[in-house]
Design a protein around this motif. Structure first.
Motif, mmCIF file in Angstrom:
data_model
loop_
_atom_site.group_PDB
_atom_site.id
_atom_site.type_symbol
_atom_site.label_atom_id
_atom_site.label_comp_id
_atom_site.label_asym_id
_atom_site.label_seq_id
_atom_site.Cartn_x
_atom_site.Cartn_y
_atom_site.Cartn_z
ATOM 1 N N LYS A 132 40.904 33.162 44.502
ATOM 2 C CA LYS A 132 39.596 32.712 44.672
ATOM 3 C C LYS A 132 38.270 33.175 45.590
ATOM 4 N N HIS A 137 40.607 38.867 41.338
ATOM 5 C CA HIS A 137 40.477 38.376 39.873
ATOM 6 C C HIS A 137 42.085 38.638 39.638
ATOM 7 N N ASP A 160 38.191 34.984 37.986
ATOM 8 C CA ASP A 160 38.181 36.147 36.376
ATOM 9 C C ASP A 160 39.753 36.165 36.944
ATOM 10 N N LEU A 186 38.187 34.004 25.933
ATOM 11 C CA LEU A 186 37.898 33.991 27.200
ATOM 12 C C LEU A 186 36.655 34.556 27.542
ATOM 13 N N ASP A 189 33.083 33.295 26.873
ATOM 14 C CA ASP A 189 33.032 32.134 27.661
ATOM 15 C C ASP A 189 32.301 33.097 29.472
ATOM 16 N N ARG A 191 34.929 34.156 31.646
ATOM 17 C CA ARG A 191 35.643 34.153 31.680
ATOM 18 C C ARG A 191 36.868 35.518 32.207
ATOM 19 N N ARG A 228 32.146 42.862 29.479
ATOM 20 C CA ARG A 228 33.539 42.453 30.081
ATOM 21 C C ARG A 228 34.666 43.175 29.821
#
Length: 279
Positions: A132, A137, A160, A186, A189, A191, A228
């Motif tokens: 992290k 990711h 991620d 996800l 958001d 993420r 994304r």
């Protein structure tokens, strides 16, 4: 290919594999197995695609030995290439620091066929905690049913998430599969990311039908979270006995986008953020 659309500067192929006979494959695979698809061979593909950047993903055949990927990154140039490794939680800190300097930016969990996987579901959270702070990711090649079964795990991850290959939604259910709603939430958001790659993995109509049965899902991901999504060739297409012309898969992307701005985002600015940490 729509003639009004052009591959933008700094475009990135965000998913490819390198197989090099200089590096011994460790695990059996249900694909083409021991093949030679080297970084120098990919350079010709990259030129044909007109992409400047590339993301090399360690194939499961090499277990957690990422040497083939690191070598490919070095050949392409660490300024123009990034990598996604396969690691287990016992990896030491010095190795993580070294991998980061060599261009690794994520850890892949290829679990859609667990019996051939070098990792397991219980390794994901421990790895996530380790990587992290590096800004890496986790990249997940799971079935749609596995996404549903591990929804709580996905919600706990502190970094991620990148979903492989259009989310592996079975075309019989497509966006009606409950995994689609989980992935969409996800992504909305901020993420998760989606790789628009390997449409042949779940298509029932195949290349003869131009993989048209995955078009709706691909366009959906672009619509719901345009910032994304990234595109990957999945070269050298080892899951197919007769691999497609990789350039035709780029044309497929062109058919999914509505304008040049969308194409620029998917091929250039989105991967720049995800893999290079720049806008």
């Amino acid at each position: 290919m729509a003639t009004q659309l052009l591959v933008p500067p700094h475009a990135c192929d965000s998913h490819l594999h390198v197989f090099d006979p200089r590096f011994r494959e460790i695990l059996p695979a249900d694909d083409m197995g021991a093949i030679s698809c080297t970084a120098s061979a990919y350079a010709r593909v990259q030129q044909a695609l007109k992409v400047d950047r590339a993301v090399v993903v360690t194939p499961r055949n090499y277990d957690t030995d990422n040497a083939v990927t690191l070598d490919a990154i070095a050949q392409i140039g660490v300024d123009r290439a990034r990598g996604v490794a396969v690691l287990r939680p016992d990896v030491d800190d010095s190795t993580l620091v070294r991998l980061n300097a060599q261009g690794i930016r994520g850890v892949r969990f290829t679990l859609y066929t667990p019996e051939h996987a070098p990792t397991s579901f219980d390794m994901i959270e421990p790895i996530a905690a380790r990587i992290k702070d590096l800004g890496w990711h986790v990249q997940l090649h799971w079935t749609a049913d596995q996404v549903v079964a591990h929804e709580e795990l996905l919600g706990r991850l502190p970094l991620d998430i990148v979903f492989d290959h259009l989310g592996r939604l079975p075309v019989a259910r497509g966006l009606d599969h409950p995994a689609a709603a989980i992935i969409e939430r996800l992504m909305r958001d901020g993420r998760a990311w989606m790789k628009l790659s390997a449409p042949y993995l779940d298509s029932l109509v195949g290349s003869d039908g131009a993989y048209a049965d995955v078009d709706r899902a691909a366009r959906h991901w672009i619509k719901v979270a345009p910032e994304r999504v990234v595109w990957g060739s999945d070269w050298p297409h080892t899951s197919l006995k007769q691999p497609p012309d990789t350039a035709l898969l780029m044309e497929k992307l062109f058919s999914w986008v509505e304008d040049q701005a969308s194409l620029d985002r998917i091929l250039a600015s989105n991967p720049a953020r995800l893999y290079w940490g720049t806008a």
